[in-house]
Enzyme design. Sequence first.
Site, PDB file in Angstrom:
ATOM      1  N   GLU A 104     -10.701  66.115 -15.337  1.00 48.66           N
ATOM      2  CA  GLU A 104     -10.805  65.210 -16.494  1.00 48.66           C
ATOM      3  C   GLU A 104     -10.408  65.941 -17.783  1.00 48.66           C
ATOM      4  OE1 GLU A 104     -14.866  63.904 -15.438  1.00 48.66           O
ATOM      5  OE2 GLU A 104     -14.099  61.876 -15.675  1.00 48.66           O
ATOM      6  N   GLU A 124     -16.520  63.147  -7.514  1.00 49.20           N
ATOM      7  CA  GLU A 124     -17.833  62.641  -7.934  1.00 49.20           C
ATOM      8  C   GLU A 124     -18.440  61.646  -6.943  1.00 49.20           C
ATOM      9  OE1 GLU A 124     -15.287  63.218  -9.860  1.00 49.20           O
ATOM     10  OE2 GLU A 124     -15.946  64.058 -11.766  1.00 49.20           O
TER      11      GLU A 124
END
Length: 698
Positions: A104, A124
């Site tokens: 990210e 995740e």
Amino acid sequence: MSVVNHVVNENICVISMANKPVNALSKAIRVGVIDAMTSAINNDSVEAIVITSELALFSAGADISEFSGGDLSPMLPEVLSVIENSPKPVVAAVNGGAFGGGLELALACHYRVTVKHNKVGLPEVHLGILPGAGGTQRLPRLIEPAKALQMIVSGAPTPVKSISELFVEIVDAGDLLATAIKIAKHSVGKTIPAANLIELSQSAEIEALFEQTRQQINVKMRGFFAPNKCIDAVKAAFELSFEDGLKREGELFMDCMKTPQARAQQHFFFAERAAGSLPKIAKDTPTRDIQKVAIIGAGTMGGGIAMNFANAGIPVVLLELEQVALDKGLALIRKNYENSAKKGKLSQEQVEQCMALLTGTTTYDDLSDVDLVIEAVFEKMSVKKQVFEALDKVCKPGAILASNTSTLDLDEIAASVSRPQDVIGLHFFSPANVMKLLEIVQGAKTADDVIKTAMQLAKKIKKVGVLVGVCFGFVGNRMIEVYGREANRLILEGATPERIDKLIFDFGLPMGPFTMADMAGLDIGYFVRQSRKEFIAHDPSYCTVADELVEAGRVGLKAGKGVYLYEQGSRKPISDPQVMEIANRKAKELGIKQRDISDQEIVERCIFPLINEGANILQEGIAQRSSDIDVIYVYGYGFPVYRGGPMQYADEIGLEQILARMKHYEKSLGEYGKHWFTPSPLLVELAGKNKKFAGYKA
Ligand code: NAD
């Protein structure tokens, strides 16, 4: 040394992350990146910025230990906002793996460059959550939406070459920094292409993609909460502005984070890592070198075990007493490899390479140079002892002598050799070349270096090793015995196998107890019962229907009939009313009153006594920690990882509740309940103190 360093050279500021070991994005690194970015932005001599890492990984992502509390400020999205909104162009030099928050961070940079053969990903979903720092909003803006969706929903590491559009260049490792600096210099004075400036719009094609992915995950990731939320988040990228999309991502992230599933999956993440640690063994204990392995018995297990070592490039010699059995075993291994080749999982060359590492023998003299022997002969103490006595005579000093026994007393086996310190249990699960679990059984005299070597070896052959102590069935099978017993009793009380299997399937296991028993072979349990008659003498109902089926030749899938019937070549269970007829007759004979049983009772009676047995195991020190039991159940029996394993499941619903239900059945089931539903003393103790299994030390 600081966890974030920065240097300015020829108008380029290079910020490098150095938070050992994996650049987890903990508070110190978040603060460090903001400080370095602010300093570069405010420094008039800096025209562009490069962010990279000094470690092998670019970054493994969030520091998961911070999830359970701590000072989270500044949050990662704030850091990424500083990067994305920088008036000076920022280039990510992704030198190694970039995962979760690490990727990210790279997505918030304006340009990315990476190295060949690198992998990146957003894992995740495996923690029961979704990328919460803009990953679901930026990735679909930067690569093909279908690929972005797949990466986010699957959590799989993705080779950079398959998402090359994410990078300006993919270069050799030695050229990375120079390339990043070159790109940074080129970008000065040009419009900055930040991801938040890209607009996405809905289309019928995109709608279809979401729908199709939802259908896929409802099958492949049945029962999981987070994957659908991942889809919702990516969908928001197409429906909302970037800012609103980020907000939506944040809400969905919190929806996931507060679920029992997220707690369970995060527990499991740590459980798996904890399983490998051996606190009772000195850190400087050496390990033994394992260059060559022998397997005794080339049957179902021996063949599968041998394949694990061949796959890891370790030569194996297989011993059978008869040439015919040896040839059969080797032929079956070849067939398994050929099948993998047909499915495209192996090349023909790899098949031959593996086969070349496997040799057969019918004489013990050929085992004089092996470093490890794994015995996988019939489950009979007298046969095991004969084998170990023969090994004692021929094996070199220091060779590890292991048994794959499922139920026999390892200490008794060890007592048959002159070197019990070298004896250990290596309990593989069937099919041994597929199942990830390896119970490493420590005998009373097993040496520390043997245990440490076994744990290391488990990793080498891509298994998850869990240390357990000696008792009947060790951890996994001791607990499954209880579960099988209850399932079998429930059919006498009037519940059908189909209903029990369906409820357990819906609870999240890959199959119910009867389908599993048919697959494993009903005869396995039968022979165990025959050898443990004293254990069940007081309970004539104990697996009595299964006994009758076995005695009638209905031993399961391999016979085409067990609890269910099977058409030739098919593994699909077909109901057979005859089984309930047997159950009804037996119930009458035994005076068991049949009744309507609720779904809740069926599930509780299968799962709660299993947890109760886990508590006994924990108290006896047969497992090192409750999370080890969870690892065994997830990897050995398919217990849903979204429940974290049976012990985490119990901790989640509360030990008081488990205790109350055990006491309820202890009372409501009469003599049967009195005998089989006695709450474990540890369960009583912990429930009384409002404590959990997690953290308990025997
Ligand atoms: P199997 O019957 O398929 O294979 C046993 C093999 O050992 C046969 O090929 C037999 O010829 C050979 N053998 C017997 N006596 C021998 C001797 N004295 N010397 C050399 N070879 C000999 O049995 P299996 O299912 O592979 O089980 C083997 C062991 O693994 C048992 O201890 C069993 O409890 C354990 N185990 C089995 C499973 C399972 O699901 N099948 C799972 C875990 C552990």
